[in-house]
Design a protein around this motif. Structure first.
Motif, PDB file in Angstrom:
ATOM      1  N   ARG A 118       0.826  -1.202   0.000  1.00 51.75           N
ATOM      2  CA  ARG A 118       0.000   0.000   0.000  1.00 51.75           C
ATOM      3  C   ARG A 118       0.864   1.258   0.000  1.00 51.75           C
ATOM      4  N   SER A 119       1.939   1.240   0.789  1.00 53.53           N
ATOM      5  CA  SER A 119       2.798   2.430   0.852  1.00 53.53           C
ATOM      6  C   SER A 119       3.517   2.668  -0.467  1.00 53.53           C
ATOM      7  N   GLY A 121       2.011   2.036  -3.307  1.00 53.06           N
ATOM      8  CA  GLY A 121       0.976   2.270  -4.303  1.00 53.06           C
ATOM      9  C   GLY A 121       0.646   1.048  -5.127  1.00 53.06           C
TER      10      GLY A 121
END
Length: 219
Positions: A118-119, A121
């Motif tokens: 998630r970090s 993307g």
């Protein structure tokens, strides 16, 4: 992938570290808030697993100090099952996710990998670059549709490159992703890992940016 695990329960921390390293994750340990604050501020981690009940400096204060310094590393909070107020305080201080004790190690690993994706993307657990696919759940690699066998260190280098496909990574950055804080980091070994990856994935799989480092080829 390199993770900082912060917990003052030494036996539990060692058990978790062993399980994470079996899953291909490099782990540094901190047993109190002051050590955690220093490591989190000075070392590069893909994720931090932070117990809030720490000696010397509590976890919420550590987390607030990181965020005040602009450190955006994703943080997974560990709390006792009954401490919902502590979980809320930790999330409000800048935590990204939480897990209550006791927990299943498989869930911890899954949450760490999800936070890292998630970090970066990357919503899909399968990372792709050209004809290369890296499954971040199974930690397996395919090139041109065929399975490729990689060593743990080769896999960590490839994962670091594929999580940030447009970014150039220097040898020191890649070494920091592969080796723990107390391990000797020889940036010359990164050249060897990259060379082996090129032989296994194709000569054009990893680009050299002269004077700067390496990046994954886009296609």
């Amino acid at each position: 992938m390199r993770v900082l695990l912060v917990d003052d329960e030494a036996d539990l921390a060692e058990q978790v570290r062993a399980a994470l390293e079996d899953a291909g994750i490099t782990v540094d340990l901190a047993g109190d808030g002051e050590d955690a604050q220093h490591l989190g501020a000075t070392e590069c981690y893909a994720c931090i697993v932070l117990d809030l009940g720490l000696p010397r400096l509590d976890g919420v204060s550590v987390l607030r100090s990181w965020r005040a310094e602009g450190i955006a590393t994703p943080v997974l909070i560990l709390t006792a099952r009954s401490s919902w107020q502590q979980r809320v305080e930790g999330l409000n201080a800048g935590g990204d996710d939480y897990l209550t004790k006791p927990f299943h190690i498989e869930e911890l690993i899954a949450r760490i990998r999800a936070l890292v994706r998630r970090s970066a993307g990357a919503a899909d657990p399968v990372l792709r670059a050209g004809d290369i696919e890296l499954d971040t759940v199974a930690m397996s690699v395919r090139a041109a549709g065929l399975p490729v066998s990689l060593t743990a260190h080769e896999l960590k280098v490839l994962l670091t490159l594929m999580l940030q496909p447009g970014q150039v990574h220097g040898k020191a950055d890649l070494a920091a992703a592969v080796y723990g804080y107390f391990e000797e980091r020889d940036s010359n070994t990164i050249e060897a890992f990259v060379g082996r990856l090129r032989r296994k994935l194709g000569a054009g799989a990893i680009e050299t940016v002269r004077g700067l480092g390496y990046r994954i080829a886009s296609g």
